[in-house]
Design a protein around this motif. Structure first.
Motif, PDB file in Angstrom:
ATOM      1  N   GLU A   1      12.401   6.901 -12.375  1.00  0.00           N
ATOM      2  CA  GLU A   1      11.481   6.879 -11.225  1.00  0.00           C
ATOM      3  C   GLU A   1      11.696   8.058 -10.270  1.00  0.00           C
ATOM      4  O   GLU A   1      10.736   8.615  -9.709  1.00  0.00           O
ATOM      5  N   THR A   2      12.967   8.416 -10.070  1.00  0.00           N
ATOM      6  CA  THR A   2      13.277   9.476  -9.100  1.00  0.00           C
ATOM      7  C   THR A   2      12.557  10.780  -9.429  1.00  0.00           C
ATOM      8  O   THR A   2      12.124  11.509  -8.526  1.00  0.00           O
ATOM      9  N   GLU A   3      12.394  11.044 -10.716  1.00  0.00           N
ATOM     10  CA  GLU A   3      11.773  12.301 -11.157  1.00  0.00           C
ATOM     11  C   GLU A   3      10.280  12.372 -10.816  1.00  0.00           C
ATOM     12  O   GLU A   3       9.695  13.453 -10.834  1.00  0.00           O
ATOM     13  N   VAL A   4       9.647  11.207 -10.541  1.00  0.00           N
ATOM     14  CA  VAL A   4       8.235  11.247 -10.127  1.00  0.00           C
ATOM     15  C   VAL A   4       8.059  10.922  -8.645  1.00  0.00           C
ATOM     16  O   VAL A   4       6.979  11.134  -8.093  1.00  0.00           O
ATOM     17  N   VAL A   5       9.105  10.403  -8.002  1.00  0.00           N
ATOM     18  CA  VAL A   5       9.005  10.048  -6.580  1.00  0.00           C
ATOM     19  C   VAL A   5       9.448  11.210  -5.684  1.00  0.00           C
ATOM     20  O   VAL A   5       8.729  11.589  -4.758  1.00  0.00           O
ATOM     21  N   LEU A   6      10.604  11.788  -5.942  1.00  0.00           N
ATOM     22  CA  LEU A   6      11.091  12.850  -5.050  1.00  0.00           C
ATOM     23  C   LEU A   6      10.161  14.069  -4.989  1.00  0.00           C
ATOM     24  O   LEU A   6      10.037  14.674  -3.921  1.00  0.00           O
ATOM     25  N   PRO A   7       9.474  14.444  -6.088  1.00  0.00           N
ATOM     26  CA  PRO A   7       8.553  15.579  -5.958  1.00  0.00           C
ATOM     27  C   PRO A   7       7.423  15.315  -4.958  1.00  0.00           C
ATOM     28  O   PRO A   7       6.814  16.249  -4.460  1.00  0.00           O
ATOM     29  N   ARG A   8       7.153  14.035  -4.663  1.00  0.00           N
ATOM     30  CA  ARG A   8       6.085  13.724  -3.707  1.00  0.00           C
ATOM     31  C   ARG A   8       6.560  13.796  -2.252  1.00  0.00           C
ATOM     32  O   ARG A   8       5.748  13.713  -1.328  1.00  0.00           O
ATOM     33  N   LEU A   9       7.865  13.916  -2.063  1.00  0.00           N
ATOM     34  CA  LEU A   9       8.401  13.966  -0.696  1.00  0.00           C
ATOM     35  C   LEU A   9       8.151  15.353  -0.106  1.00  0.00           C
ATOM     36  O   LEU A   9       8.690  16.342  -0.591  1.00  0.00           O
ATOM     37  N   GLU A  10       7.331  15.403   0.949  1.00  0.00           N
ATOM     38  CA  GLU A  10       7.023  16.702   1.564  1.00  0.00           C
ATOM     39  C   GLU A  10       7.964  17.022   2.705  1.00  0.00           C
ATOM     40  O   GLU A  10       8.171  18.181   3.045  1.00  0.00           O
ATOM     41  N   SER A  11       8.542  15.979   3.318  1.00  0.00           N
ATOM     42  CA  SER A  11       9.507  16.239   4.390  1.00  0.00           C
ATOM     43  C   SER A  11      10.863  16.573   3.761  1.00  0.00           C
ATOM     44  O   SER A  11      11.036  16.482   2.549  1.00  0.00           O
ATOM     45  N   ASP A  12      11.822  16.929   4.602  1.00  0.00           N
ATOM     46  CA  ASP A  12      13.107  17.452   4.136  1.00  0.00           C
ATOM     47  C   ASP A  12      13.997  16.329   3.573  1.00  0.00           C
ATOM     48  O   ASP A  12      14.346  15.381   4.288  1.00  0.00           O
ATOM     49  N   PHE A  13      14.360  16.460   2.308  1.00  0.00           N
ATOM     50  CA  PHE A  13      15.186  15.431   1.663  1.00  0.00           C
ATOM     51  C   PHE A  13      16.579  15.360   2.294  1.00  0.00           C
ATOM     52  O   PHE A  13      17.139  14.275   2.457  1.00  0.00           O
ATOM     53  N   TYR A  14      17.126  16.506   2.661  1.00  0.00           N
ATOM     54  CA  TYR A  14      18.474  16.475   3.259  1.00  0.00           C
ATOM     55  C   TYR A  14      18.454  15.734   4.604  1.00  0.00           C
ATOM     56  O   TYR A  14      19.382  15.002   4.925  1.00  0.00           O
TER      57      TYR A  14
ATOM     58  N   ALA B   1      21.860  16.152 -26.250  1.00  0.00           N
ATOM     59  CA  ALA B   1      23.226  15.664 -26.008  1.00  0.00           C
ATOM     60  C   ALA B   1      23.221  14.225 -25.504  1.00  0.00           C
ATOM     61  O   ALA B   1      24.172  13.767 -24.894  1.00  0.00           O
ATOM     62  N   GLY B   2      22.105  13.510 -25.750  1.00  0.00           N
ATOM     63  CA  GLY B   2      22.055  12.133 -25.258  1.00  0.00           C
ATOM     64  C   GLY B   2      20.892  11.383 -25.879  1.00  0.00           C
ATOM     65  O   GLY B   2      20.143  11.946 -26.698  1.00  0.00           O
ATOM     66  N   GLY B   3      20.725  10.109 -25.479  1.00  0.00           N
ATOM     67  CA  GLY B   3      19.614   9.291 -25.966  1.00  0.00           C
ATOM     68  C   GLY B   3      18.319   9.769 -25.339  1.00  0.00           C
ATOM     69  O   GLY B   3      17.357  10.132 -26.004  1.00  0.00           O
ATOM     70  N   ARG B   4      18.307   9.754 -23.993  1.00  0.00           N
ATOM     71  CA  ARG B   4      17.156  10.331 -23.296  1.00  0.00           C
ATOM     72  C   ARG B   4      17.497  11.804 -23.072  1.00  0.00           C
ATOM     73  O   ARG B   4      18.563  12.126 -22.539  1.00  0.00           O
ATOM     74  N   VAL B   5      16.615  12.701 -23.477  1.00  0.00           N
ATOM     75  CA  VAL B   5      16.962  14.132 -23.524  1.00  0.00           C
ATOM     76  C   VAL B   5      16.253  14.935 -22.423  1.00  0.00           C
ATOM     77  O   VAL B   5      16.886  15.669 -21.674  1.00  0.00           O
ATOM     78  N   LEU B   6      14.919  14.792 -22.346  1.00  0.00           N
ATOM     79  CA  LEU B   6      14.137  15.543 -21.360  1.00  0.00           C
ATOM     80  C   LEU B   6      13.087  14.626 -20.755  1.00  0.00           C
ATOM     81  O   LEU B   6      12.669  13.651 -21.390  1.00  0.00           O
ATOM     82  N   MET B   7      12.660  14.969 -19.559  1.00  0.00           N
ATOM     83  CA  MET B   7      11.491  14.286 -19.007  1.00  0.00           C
ATOM     84  C   MET B   7      10.527  15.353 -18.521  1.00  0.00           C
ATOM     85  O   MET B   7      10.871  16.179 -17.671  1.00  0.00           O
ATOM     86  N   VAL B   8       9.329  15.331 -19.086  1.00  0.00           N
ATOM     87  CA  VAL B   8       8.288  16.291 -18.716  1.00  0.00           C
ATOM     88  C   VAL B   8       7.389  15.618 -17.687  1.00  0.00           C
ATOM     89  O   VAL B   8       6.808  14.566 -17.962  1.00  0.00           O
ATOM     90  N   VAL B   9       7.306  16.200 -16.504  1.00  0.00           N
ATOM     91  CA  VAL B   9       6.543  15.576 -15.424  1.00  0.00           C
ATOM     92  C   VAL B   9       5.282  16.392 -15.135  1.00  0.00           C
ATOM     93  O   VAL B   9       5.362  17.561 -14.759  1.00  0.00           O
ATOM     94  N   GLY B  10       4.126  15.745 -15.323  1.00  0.00           N
ATOM     95  CA  GLY B  10       2.850  16.368 -15.015  1.00  0.00           C
ATOM     96  C   GLY B  10       2.432  16.023 -13.598  1.00  0.00           C
ATOM     97  O   GLY B  10       2.858  15.009 -13.041  1.00  0.00           O
ATOM     98  N   LYS B  11       1.573  16.874 -13.037  1.00  0.00           N
ATOM     99  CA  LYS B  11       1.105  16.664 -11.666  1.00  0.00           C
ATOM    100  C   LYS B  11      -0.414  16.718 -11.660  1.00  0.00           C
ATOM    101  O   LYS B  11      -1.002  17.454 -12.471  1.00  0.00           O
ATOM    102  N   GLY B  12      -1.065  15.949 -10.790  1.00  0.00           N
ATOM    103  CA  GLY B  12      -2.526  16.006 -10.719  1.00  0.00           C
ATOM    104  C   GLY B  12      -3.037  15.250  -9.519  1.00  0.00           C
ATOM    105  O   GLY B  12      -2.267  14.620  -8.790  1.00  0.00           O
ATOM    106  N   ALA B  13      -4.367  15.308  -9.326  1.00  0.00           N
ATOM    107  CA  ALA B  13      -4.960  14.596  -8.192  1.00  0.00           C
ATOM    108  C   ALA B  13      -4.916  13.088  -8.434  1.00  0.00           C
ATOM    109  O   ALA B  13      -4.879  12.291  -7.502  1.00  0.00           O
ATOM    110  N   THR B  14      -4.933  12.678  -9.714  1.00  0.00           N
ATOM    111  CA  THR B  14      -4.864  11.257 -10.057  1.00  0.00           C
ATOM    112  C   THR B  14      -3.777  11.078 -11.118  1.00  0.00           C
ATOM    113  O   THR B  14      -3.330  12.056 -11.725  1.00  0.00           O
ATOM    114  N   VAL B  15      -3.414   9.818 -11.365  1.00  0.00           N
ATOM    115  CA  VAL B  15      -2.420   9.537 -12.406  1.00  0.00           C
ATOM    116  C   VAL B  15      -2.955  10.030 -13.753  1.00  0.00           C
ATOM    117  O   VAL B  15      -2.205  10.564 -14.575  1.00  0.00           O
TER     118      VAL B  15
END
Ligand code: AMP
Ligand code: GLY
Length: 420
Positions: free
Chosen positions: A294-307, A373-387
């Motif tokens: 989930e983090t890989e699709v949620v954090l990219p939507r954060l426009e304010s400063d994560f730190y 080097a693992g079971g889950r290897v890569l996650m490709v995240v697409g971006k768009g106006a809709t899902v």
């Protein structure tokens, strides 16, 4: 104060890659270390070869390198007491203490909190005796939901459709002690779409993150064994603002308040694995950390400063968050055989041609080549106006990746696509 904070991120999967990338976007963050990281993370942070449960070495590293903030990814590090050990040395850490991590590491503790503080969840009983557990289960309707009371790498939950399956699961967990000596929680089956609601928490204060939906089963159509998660997307169109408000007040806030009242205040990410039943949202499980994927699709939507957000949680300060309206949808490329046994060390080609974010979940360099080097290897995240647009984008970019031993689901986000 430009780029003057040094951060250590603990973990090695796609979630940590997303955390590192979000930190990199902050003008307040300078040097980023990741322990142990992976081949992809190495492009965004300096990887250090320390394991996530090596508390002593991690604390020493943080002290020696004057780390301003440690962000802890995996539950194993939290359950090993990493945050407690860092704080004992006066170091700042984003993540719950070992005691508060029990909201994830002990299903029974989580259930006790929910019962006591009136948080909607399935009715349950806990057992350590096989005969008593079996007596209870065989007199209840099916499906039976049987959960091992401890960390079991995502394999401690059995949704049994027959009594034979239920008995076998109880035997496994209580007689054969597959995961070590333990207890089980048996709970009522809940029906409805699942969604993930993560909130950054600081005691009673909540800073909700954008909603996401994960896909836990290995194959299309939600078939096959449970995995760590084969894909995710955000936002989740069928979770209305009204449902979100109920989930925030009646589930996330009550749980955070309950933990404060119990003397185990929570700090870090409280992950609500929720289900939208006919009676409203209810809890399936809590995690004490960011979700992966989930983090890989949620954090990219954060426009304010994560730190700013991380620091606010650690220091108990207010912090406003701003979220983009864009949709992100990520598809996991996993090794053939996952979540069972699989081969490692297979070369991955074509990543240079991909024009969207790729989070590395399990990769490394061997003889100058990028390999699995693992079971889950890569996650490709697409971006768009809709899902739907994000889905098209992710699917098109995946085609550019050349690795014969990887498979992926083709129906990530289907629930959101058909409800458009
Ligand atoms: P957990 O590890 O607790 O998230 O459980 C793994 C998966 O089992 C969940 O994502 C659900 O799909 C399913 N599950 C767990 N508990 C229940 C329940 N009470 N009712 C229906 N499905 C459940
Ligand atoms: N995606 C589910 C988890 O992080 O546990």
């Amino acid at each position: 104060m430009d780029r003057d904070n040094k951060v250590l991120v603990v973990g090695s999967g796609g979630r940590c890659h997303a955390i590192v990338k979000a930190l990199k976007r902050s003008p307040r963050v300078g040097k980023i270390y990741c322990a142990p990281g992976n081949a992809g993370i190495a492009e965004d942070a300096e990887c250090v070869a320390i394991g996530v449960e090596d508390v002593e070495a991690l604390v020493r590293f943080a002290k020696d390198n004057a780390i301003d903030m440690t962000v802890v990814g995996p539950e194993a590090a939290l359950a090993a007491g990493l945050v407690d050990a860092l704080e004992a040395e006066g170091l700042k850490a984003f993540g719950p203490t070992k005691a508060a991590t029990r909201i994830e590491s002990s299903k029974e503790f989580a259930k006790q909190i929910m019962t006591k503080y009136n948080v909607p969840t399935a009715a349950y009983e806990a057992f350590d005796d096989f005969d008593k557990a079996w007596e209870y289960v065989k007199n209840r309707p099916l499906p039976a939901v049987i959960k091992y009371d401890g960390l079991a790498a995502g394999k401690g939950v059995v949704v049994a459709l027959t009594y034979e399956e239920a008995e076998a699961a109880l035997r496994d967990m209580l007689l054969d002690e597959t995961f070590g000596k333990g207890r089980v929680v048996v709970e009522d089956f809940l029906d409805g779409p699942e969604f993930s609601f993560m909130c950054v928490v600081s005691g009673n204060k909540l800073y909700p993150l954008a909603m996401a939906q994960d896909h836990k089963r290995a194959f299309d159509g939600d078939k096959g064994p449970n995995t760590g998660g084969m894909g995710a997307y955000s936002p989740v169109p069928f979770i209305t603002d009204e449902i979100r408000e109920i989930a925030l007040k009646e589930i996330m806030q009550r749980t955070a308040d309950g933990m404060v009242a119990e003397g185990v205040p929570f700090k870090g990410v409280l992950y609500g694995g929720l289900i939208f039943t006919k009676e409203g949202p209810k809890v399936i499980e809590f995690n004490a950390r960011f979700g992966d994927p989930e983090t890989e699709v949620v954090l990219p939507r954060l426009e304010s400063d994560f730190y700013d957000l991380v620091e606010a949680a650690v220091e108990g300060k207010d912090c406003d968050t701003k979220w983009s309206d864009d949709a992100y949808l990520g598809i996991v490329l996993a090794s053939e055989g996952y979540p069972g046994s699989y081969q490692k060390g297979i070369e991955i080609k074509g990543l240079d041609n991909v024009n969207t974010e790729v989070y590395h979940m399990g990769t490394k360099f061997a003889d100058g080549k990028l390999v699995t080097a693992g079971g889950r290897v890569l996650m490709v995240v697409g971006k768009g106006a809709t899902v739907g647009d994000a889905n098209e984008n992710a699917k098109a970019e995946i085609k550019k990746i050349d690795c014969p031993s990887l498979f992926h689901r083709t129906d990530i986000g289907k629930a959101a696509l058909t409800e458009k």
